[in-house]
Design a protein around this motif. Structure first.
Motif, PDB file in Angstrom:
ATOM      1  N   UNK A  60       0.809  -1.215   0.000  1.00  0.00           N
ATOM      2  CA  UNK A  60       0.000   0.000   0.000  1.00  0.00           C
ATOM      3  C   UNK A  60       0.845   1.268   0.000  1.00  0.00           C
ATOM      4  N   UNK A  61       1.688   1.380  -1.002  1.00  0.00           N
ATOM      5  CA  UNK A  61       2.481   2.584  -1.196  1.00  0.00           C
ATOM      6  C   UNK A  61       3.495   2.869  -0.113  1.00  0.00           C
ATOM      7  N   UNK A  62       4.043   1.848   0.507  1.00  0.00           N
ATOM      8  CA  UNK A  62       5.059   2.020   1.523  1.00  0.00           C
ATOM      9  C   UNK A  62       4.530   2.300   2.917  1.00  0.00           C
ATOM     10  N   UNK A  63       3.215   2.133   3.114  1.00  0.00           N
ATOM     11  CA  UNK A  63       2.648   2.338   4.447  1.00  0.00           C
ATOM     12  C   UNK A  63       2.816   1.111   5.340  1.00  0.00           C
ATOM     13  N   UNK A  64       3.497   0.109   4.838  1.00  0.00           N
ATOM     14  CA  UNK A  64       3.781  -1.097   5.591  1.00  0.00           C
ATOM     15  C   UNK A  64       4.559  -2.060   4.714  1.00  0.00           C
ATOM     16  N   UNK A  65       4.809  -3.239   5.236  1.00  0.00           N
ATOM     17  CA  UNK A  65       5.477  -4.261   4.439  1.00  0.00           C
ATOM     18  C   UNK A  65       5.130  -5.638   4.988  1.00  0.00           C
ATOM     19  N   UNK A  66       5.310  -6.627   4.125  1.00  0.00           N
ATOM     20  CA  UNK A  66       5.160  -8.015   4.558  1.00  0.00           C
ATOM     21  C   UNK A  66       6.543  -8.663   4.538  1.00  0.00           C
ATOM     22  N   UNK A  67       6.747  -9.581   5.453  1.00  0.00           N
ATOM     23  CA  UNK A  67       7.950 -10.414   5.464  1.00  0.00           C
ATOM     24  C   UNK A  67       7.504 -11.823   5.102  1.00  0.00           C
ATOM     25  N   UNK A  68       8.209 -12.451   4.179  1.00  0.00           N
ATOM     26  CA  UNK A  68       7.788 -13.772   3.705  1.00  0.00           C
ATOM     27  C   UNK A  68       8.984 -14.642   3.362  1.00  0.00           C
ATOM     28  N   UNK A  69       8.720 -15.933   3.352  1.00  0.00           N
ATOM     29  CA  UNK A  69       9.693 -16.934   2.915  1.00  0.00           C
ATOM     30  C   UNK A  69       9.110 -17.683   1.729  1.00  0.00           C
ATOM     31  N   UNK A  70       9.891 -17.857   0.690  1.00  0.00           N
ATOM     32  CA  UNK A  70       9.500 -18.704  -0.436  1.00  0.00           C
ATOM     33  C   UNK A  70      10.263 -20.019  -0.285  1.00  0.00           C
ATOM     34  N   UNK A  71       9.551 -21.087   0.042  1.00  0.00           N
ATOM     35  CA  UNK A  71      10.194 -22.374   0.341  1.00  0.00           C
ATOM     36  C   UNK A  71       9.920 -23.341  -0.819  1.00  0.00           C
ATOM     37  N   UNK A  72      10.952 -23.563  -1.630  1.00  0.00           N
ATOM     38  CA  UNK A  72      10.801 -24.371  -2.844  1.00  0.00           C
ATOM     39  C   UNK A  72      10.382 -25.806  -2.545  1.00  0.00           C
ATOM     40  N   UNK A  73      10.942 -26.408  -1.502  1.00  0.00           N
ATOM     41  CA  UNK A  73      10.608 -27.814  -1.235  1.00  0.00           C
ATOM     42  C   UNK A  73       9.160 -28.005  -0.785  1.00  0.00           C
ATOM     43  N   UNK A  74       8.530 -26.938  -0.288  1.00  0.00           N
ATOM     44  CA  UNK A  74       7.108 -27.006   0.100  1.00  0.00           C
ATOM     45  C   UNK A  74       6.188 -26.434  -0.971  1.00  0.00           C
ATOM     46  N   UNK A  75       6.768 -25.818  -1.993  1.00  0.00           N
ATOM     47  CA  UNK A  75       5.993 -25.132  -3.031  1.00  0.00           C
ATOM     48  C   UNK A  75       5.026 -24.139  -2.382  1.00  0.00           C
ATOM     49  N   UNK A  76       5.566 -23.342  -1.458  1.00  0.00           N
ATOM     50  CA  UNK A  76       4.721 -22.458  -0.676  1.00  0.00           C
ATOM     51  C   UNK A  76       5.448 -21.159  -0.333  1.00  0.00           C
ATOM     52  N   UNK A  77       4.680 -20.074  -0.335  1.00  0.00           N
ATOM     53  CA  UNK A  77       5.146 -18.789   0.181  1.00  0.00           C
ATOM     54  C   UNK A  77       4.517 -18.625   1.556  1.00  0.00           C
ATOM     55  N   UNK A  78       5.342 -18.419   2.572  1.00  0.00           N
ATOM     56  CA  UNK A  78       4.854 -18.255   3.936  1.00  0.00           C
ATOM     57  C   UNK A  78       4.934 -16.777   4.325  1.00  0.00           C
ATOM     58  N   UNK A  79       3.788 -16.179   4.614  1.00  0.00           N
ATOM     59  CA  UNK A  79       3.748 -14.804   5.111  1.00  0.00           C
ATOM     60  C   UNK A  79       4.000 -14.889   6.610  1.00  0.00           C
ATOM     61  N   UNK A  80       5.146 -14.342   7.050  1.00  0.00           N
ATOM     62  CA  UNK A  80       5.591 -14.496   8.438  1.00  0.00           C
ATOM     63  C   UNK A  80       5.300 -13.288   9.311  1.00  0.00           C
ATOM     64  N   UNK A  81       5.208 -12.111   8.705  1.00  0.00           N
ATOM     65  CA  UNK A  81       4.980 -10.903   9.479  1.00  0.00           C
ATOM     66  C   UNK A  81       4.368  -9.828   8.577  1.00  0.00           C
ATOM     67  N   UNK A  82       3.495  -9.025   9.170  1.00  0.00           N
ATOM     68  CA  UNK A  82       2.947  -7.857   8.481  1.00  0.00           C
ATOM     69  C   UNK A  82       3.185  -6.662   9.392  1.00  0.00           C
ATOM     70  N   UNK A  83       3.911  -5.677   8.871  1.00  0.00           N
ATOM     71  CA  UNK A  83       4.135  -4.446   9.598  1.00  0.00           C
ATOM     72  C   UNK A  83       3.302  -3.369   8.919  1.00  0.00           C
ATOM     73  N   UNK A  84       2.439  -2.716   9.687  1.00  0.00           N
ATOM     74  CA  UNK A  84       1.516  -1.714   9.141  1.00  0.00           C
ATOM     75  C   UNK A  84       1.678  -0.407   9.910  1.00  0.00           C
ATOM     76  N   UNK A  85       2.025   0.651   9.180  1.00  0.00           N
ATOM     77  CA  UNK A  85       2.217   1.958   9.783  1.00  0.00           C
ATOM     78  C   UNK A  85       0.949   2.806   9.715  1.00  0.00           C
ATOM     79  N   UNK A  86      -0.005   2.387   8.865  1.00  0.00           N
ATOM     80  CA  UNK A  86      -1.268   3.051   8.582  1.00  0.00           C
ATOM     81  C   UNK A  86      -1.665   4.095   9.530  1.00  0.00           C
TER      82      UNK A  86
END
Length: 86
Positions: A60-86
């Motif tokens: 949302x235009x730099x009002x926050x960010x997500x932290x994620x891991x892309x794990x190839x062996x699981x074929x999955x993106x894991x959203x680990x944290x959401x930081x929101x400054x809103x």
């Protein structure tokens, strides 16, 4: 298109509990797009000088960010944290 999926890690309540519906919708949209990238999701966002590991991507235009891991062996993106400054 890939067969990758995405999930919250450890849980949606822990990672996203209490966020506004609009923020949640944007996080889900981005997570779906990251999963569609498959293994290339490990190259998206910060840090710029390497791939893999915990990544960060602005929302949302730099009002926050997500932290994620892309794990190839699981074929999955894991959203680990959401930081929101809103």
């Amino acid at each position: 298109m890939t067969d990758w999926t995405w999930e919250y890690n450890p849980s949606e309540e822990h990672v996203a509990g209490g966020l506004a519906p609009g923020v949640m919708a944007e996080v889900m949209r981005l997570a779906t797009e990251l999963a569609a990238l498959g293994v290339d999701a490990a190259k998206v966002g910060r840090p710029l000088d390497r791939e893999g590991g915990l990544r960060e991507f602005d929302i949302l235009g730099g009002r926050g960010f997500i932290s994620f891991l892309a794990v190839a062996r699981h074929h999955c993106v894991y959203v680990c944290n959401i930081t929101w400054y809103g």
